[in-house]
Design an enzyme around this catalytic site. Structure first.
Site, PDB file in Angstrom:
ATOM      1  N   ASP A  41       0.837  -1.032  -0.196  1.00  7.50           N
ATOM      2  CA  ASP A  41      -0.051  -0.083  -0.005  1.00  7.50           C
ATOM      3  C   ASP A  41       0.915   1.311   0.154  1.00  7.50           C
ATOM      4  OD1 ASP A  41       0.915  -0.125   2.623  1.00  7.50           O
ATOM      5  OD2 ASP A  41      -1.185   0.147   3.501  1.00  7.50           O
ATOM      6  N   SER A  42       2.450   1.117   0.084  1.00  4.73           N
ATOM      7  CA  SER A  42       2.943   1.977  -0.251  1.00  4.73           C
ATOM      8  C   SER A  42       2.782   2.876  -1.636  1.00  4.73           C
ATOM      9  CB  SER A  42       4.499   1.665  -0.310  1.00  4.73           C
ATOM     10  OG  SER A  42       4.797   0.476  -0.980  1.00  4.73           O
ATOM     11  N   ASP A  80      -0.993  -5.852   0.155  1.00  2.00           N
ATOM     12  CA  ASP A  80      -1.446  -5.599   1.456  1.00  2.00           C
ATOM     13  C   ASP A  80      -2.939  -5.391   1.553  1.00  2.00           C
ATOM     14  OD1 ASP A  80       0.665  -4.749   3.207  1.00  2.00           O
ATOM     15  OD2 ASP A  80       1.407  -2.994   1.931  1.00  2.00           O
ATOM     16  N   GLU A 110      -1.039  -5.252   8.781  1.00  2.00           N
ATOM     17  CA  GLU A 110      -0.188  -4.331   9.588  1.00  2.00           C
ATOM     18  C   GLU A 110      -0.660  -4.459  11.092  1.00  2.00           C
ATOM     19  OE1 GLU A 110       0.596  -0.170   8.743  1.00  2.00           O
ATOM     20  OE2 GLU A 110       1.142  -0.708   6.904  1.00  2.00           O
ATOM     21  N   GLU A 172       9.370  -3.511  10.498  1.00  2.00           N
ATOM     22  CA  GLU A 172       9.902  -2.354  10.010  1.00  2.00           C
ATOM     23  C   GLU A 172      10.274  -1.374  11.170  1.00  2.00           C
ATOM     24  OE1 GLU A 172       6.936  -0.492   7.166  1.00  2.00           O
ATOM     25  OE2 GLU A 172       8.260   1.277   7.087  1.00  2.00           O
TER      26      GLU A 172
HETATM   27  O1  KIV Z   1       3.763  -1.187   1.696  1.00  2.00           O
HETATM   28  C1  KIV Z   1       4.583  -1.357   1.637  1.00  2.00           C
HETATM   29  O2  KIV Z   1       5.372  -1.129   0.533  1.00  2.00           O
HETATM   30  C2  KIV Z   1       5.221  -2.236   2.742  1.00  2.00           C
HETATM   31  C3  KIV Z   1       6.658  -2.141   2.781  1.00  2.00           C
HETATM   32  C4  KIV Z   1       7.367  -1.356   3.112  1.00  2.00           C
HETATM   33  C5  KIV Z   1       7.311  -3.520   3.587  1.00  2.00           C
HETATM   34  O3  KIV Z   1       4.562  -2.452   3.701  1.00  2.00           O
END
Ligand code: KIV
Length: 255
Positions: A41-42, A80, A110, A172
């Site tokens: 979700d980045s 995610d 998360e 993280e």
């Molecule tokens: O959303 C993402 O890219 C992540 C990574 C930073 C592990 O959760």
């Protein structure tokens, strides 16, 4: 790769995980036998241009997962679950199933939500955990677990995720000693980001590894390329050649 193969890598060799959000990057990562492609979700930040991941919707994740899946034949695809897509077990199940329907092999959540995790596992949906800094809910980006009680909570969360059956977990932004202890104490592989070399594998956001954003330089990111500079140079050459009528030249013209 499947989740059992990923689990079996613990203690044998380092696990490689990278994010991808689109077809060309996923195709390259898959061809290089990257173990896990994370549709993170980045994307809310590096693709959509938001300042955090809090506005990413399940529809965004479904869309990008379907694109990545089209390019992937070997890597394990983990998608995610965005914020507010797993507020209760039923909602989590519906949304995780949507991600699997378009090609994800597993989902990542998360934090520590035992009921959500149990429900997904009961429906044979493999889940990866994510502990330490939690971008969806943390107020700001900083190392987690510096205070003893905070470190203890992160460690306890890791043990619980492992016990319930997460097939792996991202750690993280935590101090080296904590990542090392968790990695030693859990059966499932740990994948670090800003969590030292003492994890079972490493993950980076692909845009950071490639140096796409000239302004983003956190301590834990190593740039393996400077694509920002390469793109600037290429586009500047194109502009110059079009303006001076040297492109298209004879070789690029149909006669
Ligand atoms: O959303 C993402 O890219 C992540 C990574 C930073 C592990 O959760």
């Amino acid at each position: 790769m499947n989740v059992d193969e990923i689990r079996a890598l613990k203690g044998k060799r380092k696990i490689i995980m990278l994010t991808a959000y689109d077809y060309p990057i996923a195709k390259i990562l898959d061809s290089l036998d990257v173990d896990i492609i994370l549709v993170g979700d980045s994307l809310g930040m590096v693709v959509q241009g938001h300042s955090d991941t809090k506005s990413v919707r399940i529809e965004d994740m479904v869309y990008h997962t379907s694109i990545v899946a089209r390019a992937t034949t070997r890597s394990l695809i983990v998608s995610d679950m965005p914020i507010n897509s797993y507020n209760d077990p039923e909602q989590a199940l519906t949304n995780a199933q949507r991600l699997l329907e378009v090609g994800a092999h597993a989902v990542k959540i998360e934090g520590n939500y035992p009921k959500v995790l149990t429900t997904l596992l009961e429906h044979e949906i493999p889940v990866m955990g994510h502990i330490g800094h939690l971008p969806q809910t943390s107020e700001r980006v900083r190392v987690q677990g510096k205070r003893p009680e905070q470190a203890d909570q992160i460690w306890r969360d890791a043990l619980e995720l492992d016990k319930i059956g997460a097939f792996g977990m991202v750690i993280e932004l935590v101090p080296q000693w904590l990542a090392r202890k968790i990695t030693a104490d859990v059966k499932s592989p740990t994948i670090g980001i800003g969590a030292s070399k003492y994890c079972d594998g490493q993950v980076l956001v692909i845009n950071d590894l490639l140096g796409l954003d000239a302004d983003f330089k956190p301590k834990f990111v190593k740039r393996y390329a400077d694509l920002h500079e390469s793109i600037v140079e290429a586009v500047q050459r194109f502009i110059k050649e079009v303006k001076t009528c040297t492109y298209p030249d004879r070789r690029h013209t149909y006669h």
